[in-house]
Design a protein around this motif. Structure first.
Motif, PDB file in Angstrom:
ATOM      1  N   GLN A  63       0.830  -1.197   0.000  1.00  0.00           N
ATOM      2  CA  GLN A  63       0.000   0.000   0.000  1.00  0.00           C
ATOM      3  C   GLN A  63       0.864   1.247   0.000  1.00  0.00           C
ATOM      4  N   GLY A  64       0.441   2.222  -0.790  1.00  0.00           N
ATOM      5  CA  GLY A  64       1.175   3.481  -0.857  1.00  0.00           C
ATOM      6  C   GLY A  64       2.152   3.553  -1.995  1.00  0.00           C
ATOM      7  N   ALA A  65       2.427   2.412  -2.683  1.00  0.00           N
ATOM      8  CA  ALA A  65       3.324   2.457  -3.829  1.00  0.00           C
ATOM      9  C   ALA A  65       2.554   2.940  -5.038  1.00  0.00           C
ATOM     10  N   VAL A  66       3.128   3.880  -5.770  1.00  0.00           N
ATOM     11  CA  VAL A  66       2.444   4.401  -6.951  1.00  0.00           C
ATOM     12  C   VAL A  66       3.436   4.568  -8.085  1.00  0.00           C
ATOM     13  N   PRO A  67       2.980   4.414  -9.333  1.00  0.00           N
ATOM     14  CA  PRO A  67       3.825   4.776 -10.459  1.00  0.00           C
ATOM     15  C   PRO A  67       3.807   6.280 -10.652  1.00  0.00           C
ATOM     16  N   LYS A  68       4.777   6.810 -11.387  1.00  0.00           N
ATOM     17  CA  LYS A  68       4.784   8.243 -11.656  1.00  0.00           C
ATOM     18  C   LYS A  68       3.582   8.653 -12.473  1.00  0.00           C
ATOM     19  N   GLN A  69       3.077   7.723 -13.285  1.00  0.00           N
ATOM     20  CA  GLN A  69       1.879   8.000 -14.041  1.00  0.00           C
ATOM     21  C   GLN A  69       0.806   7.043 -13.572  1.00  0.00           C
ATOM     22  N   LYS A  70      -0.407   7.459 -13.590  1.00  0.00           N
ATOM     23  CA  LYS A  70      -1.487   6.701 -12.971  1.00  0.00           C
ATOM     24  C   LYS A  70      -1.708   5.365 -13.651  1.00  0.00           C
ATOM     25  N   ALA A  71      -1.795   4.315 -12.847  1.00  0.00           N
ATOM     26  CA  ALA A  71      -2.172   3.003 -13.354  1.00  0.00           C
ATOM     27  C   ALA A  71      -3.650   2.826 -13.081  1.00  0.00           C
ATOM     28  N   ALA A  72      -4.452   2.730 -14.120  1.00  0.00           N
ATOM     29  CA  ALA A  72      -5.904   2.735 -13.960  1.00  0.00           C
ATOM     30  C   ALA A  72      -6.371   1.535 -13.170  1.00  0.00           C
ATOM     31  N   ALA A 107       8.672  -5.879  -5.309  1.00  0.00           N
ATOM     32  CA  ALA A 107      10.020  -5.360  -5.092  1.00  0.00           C
ATOM     33  C   ALA A 107      10.628  -4.944  -6.427  1.00  0.00           C
ATOM     34  N   GLY A 108      10.991  -3.676  -6.537  1.00  0.00           N
ATOM     35  CA  GLY A 108      11.669  -3.200  -7.731  1.00  0.00           C
ATOM     36  C   GLY A 108      10.784  -2.890  -8.912  1.00  0.00           C
ATOM     37  N   SER A 157       1.202 -18.923 -18.317  1.00  0.00           N
ATOM     38  CA  SER A 157       1.022 -17.549 -17.847  1.00  0.00           C
ATOM     39  C   SER A 157       1.662 -16.507 -18.749  1.00  0.00           C
ATOM     40  N   VAL A 158       1.082 -15.302 -18.684  1.00  0.00           N
ATOM     41  CA  VAL A 158       1.679 -14.083 -19.232  1.00  0.00           C
ATOM     42  C   VAL A 158       1.902 -13.132 -18.070  1.00  0.00           C
ATOM     43  N   ILE A 159       3.094 -12.555 -17.994  1.00  0.00           N
ATOM     44  CA  ILE A 159       3.422 -11.604 -16.932  1.00  0.00           C
ATOM     45  C   ILE A 159       4.058 -10.376 -17.572  1.00  0.00           C
ATOM     46  N   LEU A 160       3.554  -9.206 -17.225  1.00  0.00           N
ATOM     47  CA  LEU A 160       4.073  -7.933 -17.724  1.00  0.00           C
ATOM     48  C   LEU A 160       4.573  -7.140 -16.526  1.00  0.00           C
ATOM     49  N   LEU A 161       5.872  -6.907 -16.465  1.00  0.00           N
ATOM     50  CA  LEU A 161       6.506  -6.315 -15.286  1.00  0.00           C
ATOM     51  C   LEU A 161       7.245  -5.041 -15.664  1.00  0.00           C
ATOM     52  N   LEU A 162       6.861  -3.935 -15.034  1.00  0.00           N
ATOM     53  CA  LEU A 162       7.541  -2.653 -15.215  1.00  0.00           C
ATOM     54  C   LEU A 162       8.520  -2.479 -14.063  1.00  0.00           C
ATOM     55  N   GLN A 163       9.810  -2.469 -14.368  1.00  0.00           N
ATOM     56  CA  GLN A 163      10.836  -2.362 -13.337  1.00  0.00           C
ATOM     57  C   GLN A 163      11.409  -0.954 -13.294  1.00  0.00           C
ATOM     58  N   GLY A 164      11.919  -0.581 -12.121  1.00  0.00           N
ATOM     59  CA  GLY A 164      12.526   0.730 -11.996  1.00  0.00           C
ATOM     60  C   GLY A 164      12.942   1.012 -10.571  1.00  0.00           C
ATOM     61  N   THR A 165      13.092   2.286 -10.266  1.00  0.00           N
ATOM     62  CA  THR A 165      13.496   2.707  -8.930  1.00  0.00           C
ATOM     63  C   THR A 165      12.372   3.508  -8.289  1.00  0.00           C
ATOM     64  N   PHE A 166      12.139   3.254  -7.006  1.00  0.00           N
ATOM     65  CA  PHE A 166      11.105   3.962  -6.259  1.00  0.00           C
ATOM     66  C   PHE A 166      11.720   5.129  -5.491  1.00  0.00           C
ATOM     67  N   GLU A 167      10.967   6.215  -5.431  1.00  0.00           N
ATOM     68  CA  GLU A 167      11.325   7.357  -4.596  1.00  0.00           C
ATOM     69  C   GLU A 167      10.180   7.625  -3.628  1.00  0.00           C
ATOM     70  N   ASN A 212       3.291   9.858   1.905  1.00  0.00           N
ATOM     71  CA  ASN A 212       3.704   8.461   2.034  1.00  0.00           C
ATOM     72  C   ASN A 212       3.561   7.688   0.723  1.00  0.00           C
ATOM     73  N   GLN A 213       3.720   8.376  -0.385  1.00  0.00           N
ATOM     74  CA  GLN A 213       3.645   7.727  -1.687  1.00  0.00           C
ATOM     75  C   GLN A 213       5.042   7.389  -2.189  1.00  0.00           C
ATOM     76  N   ARG A 214       5.143   6.226  -2.814  1.00  0.00           N
ATOM     77  CA  ARG A 214       6.388   5.820  -3.462  1.00  0.00           C
ATOM     78  C   ARG A 214       6.165   5.900  -4.964  1.00  0.00           C
ATOM     79  N   VAL A 215       7.050   6.616  -5.647  1.00  0.00           N
ATOM     80  CA  VAL A 215       6.881   6.899  -7.067  1.00  0.00           C
ATOM     81  C   VAL A 215       7.929   6.125  -7.861  1.00  0.00           C
ATOM     82  N   LEU A 216       7.471   5.427  -8.880  1.00  0.00           N
ATOM     83  CA  LEU A 216       8.350   4.593  -9.696  1.00  0.00           C
ATOM     84  C   LEU A 216       8.827   5.347 -10.930  1.00  0.00           C
ATOM     85  N   THR A 217      10.139   5.370 -11.135  1.00  0.00           N
ATOM     86  CA  THR A 217      10.718   5.804 -12.402  1.00  0.00           C
ATOM     87  C   THR A 217      11.161   4.547 -13.140  1.00  0.00           C
ATOM     88  N   PRO A 218      10.498   4.187 -14.240  1.00  0.00           N
ATOM     89  CA  PRO A 218      10.790   2.903 -14.886  1.00  0.00           C
ATOM     90  C   PRO A 218      12.121   2.907 -15.627  1.00  0.00           C
TER      91      PRO A 218
END
Length: 248
Positions: free
Chosen positions: A25-34, A188-189, A203-213, A218-224
Motif C-alpha cells: 500500500q502506498g506504492a504508486v507509479p509516476k503515471q497513474k495506473a488505472a 520489489a523493484g 502464464s503471461v506476466i508484464l513487469l515494469l521495473q525501476g526505482t522507487f522514490e 507516504n507515496q512511493r513513485v516509480l521511475t521505470p
C-alpha cells in the motif's frame, strides 16, 4: 549480452502477486495506473499521483468462447526444439540466422537464444527477445521480451509506461482466467502491470521495473528503467536444474 535469469524468479513473483496489495500500500507509479483497465491509445500517458491497486476482472458473458490459450509466442510454440524455434524466429521477424545469439545459464542449466527486434510493439522501440529451453526437456519453456536502455538507447521512461499501458489494455481483453488476472501490483523493484493464466496455468506476466522514490503523503513513485514481458509454460514448476534432496 544480458544474462537470462528469468524462470525461477517468476515462481516467487506469482506467489507474491497473490498476496501483494496489503504489503505494498502506498506504492504508486509516476503515471497513474488505472484501477479498471481500459484501452489505452498508443503513446497516451496516464496522469500522475494515483495509487496502484490490484484489480481482477469479472467473467463476462461468452467468456468461455474467447478463452485465452497461451501456447508460446507467434510461431514459436512451447515444446519446440531449438531448430524449430530458430526457424520460427526467422519466419516471424524476417531475420537472418546470424542475428540469433545463443546463451547458457550456468546455474539453471537452461539454454537460450536471443535476438533484437526493432518495433516489436509498434512505435515501442527496440526489444530483445529471449527463448528459453528447459534443462531436461531441451524444449521451449519460456519466451521473454525486454525494453530498456540496454536494448534501445533512445527509450525513455515515458515510452516504457506507454508500452506497458498498451500491452496491459490488450491482455485485459484476451480472455484469461478471471481469477488469475491481476494488474497494477507493486512488487520489489517495480509493478506487475498484468498477470494472467489460461486453463492449463500457462502464464503471461508484464513487469515494469525501476526505482522507487518516497514522495509526500507516504507515496512511493516509480521511475521505470525496463519493461519485461514473459510467456511461461509452467511458472510454478519450471524445467530447470535443482539439486536433489539430501545431497547437501
Amino acid at each position: 549480452m544480458r544474462k537470462i535469469y528469468l524462470v525461477p524468479a517468476l515462481v516467487g513473483l506469482l506467489t507474491f502477486v497473490a498476496t501483494g496489495p496489503v504489503a505494498a500500500q502506498g506504492a504508486v507509479p509516476k503515471q497513474k495506473a488505472a484501477q479498471a483497465p481500459k484501452a489505452a491509445a498508443a503513446g497516451a500517458a496516464p496522469a500522475a499521483g494515483a495509487p496502484a491497486a490490484a484489480t481482477t476482472e469479472a467473467p463476462s458473458a461468452g467468456a468461455d468462447d474467447k478463452a485465452k490459450s497461451i501456447d508460446g509466442f507467434r510461431s514459436a510454440k512451447f515444446g519446440m526444439g531449438e531448430a524449430d524455434v530458430r526457424a520460427a524466429m526467422i519466419k516471424d521477424f524476417n531475420a537472418k540466422p546470424d542475428a540469433i545469439k545463443a546463451q547458457d545459464n550456468a546455474s539453471e542449466l537452461t539454454h537460450s537464444i536471443l535476438m533484437s527486434v526493432p518495433e516489436l510493439l509498434p512505435n515501442g522501440g527496440t526489444a530483445e527477445l529471449s527463448y528459453v529451453f528447459g534443462y531436461k526437456s531441451k524444449s521451449l519453456i519460456q519466451v521473454g521480451a525486454v525494453w530498456s536502455k540496454g536494448t534501445d538507447a533512445a527509450i525513455t521512461p515515458e515510452k516504457l509506461f506507454s508500452n506497458a499501458n498498451i500491452l496491459r489494455a490488450h491482455f485485459m481483453g484476451e480472455g484469461f482466467k478471471p481469477d488469475s488476472i491481476a494488474v497494477n501490483m507493486p512488487v520489489a523493484g517495480g509493478i506487475v502491470m498484468f498477470r494472467g493464466s489460461d486453463a492449463k496455468d500457462r502464464s503471461v506476466i508484464l513487469l515494469l521495473q525501476g526505482t522507487f522514490e518516497n514522495k509526500e503523503n507516504n507515496q512511493r513513485v516509480l521511475t521505470p528503467t525496463s519493461l519485461l514481458l514473459f510467456y511461461v509454460a509452467d511458472a510454478k514448476s519450471p524445467d530447470i536444474f535443482k539439486l536433489p534432496p539430501g545431497q547437501f
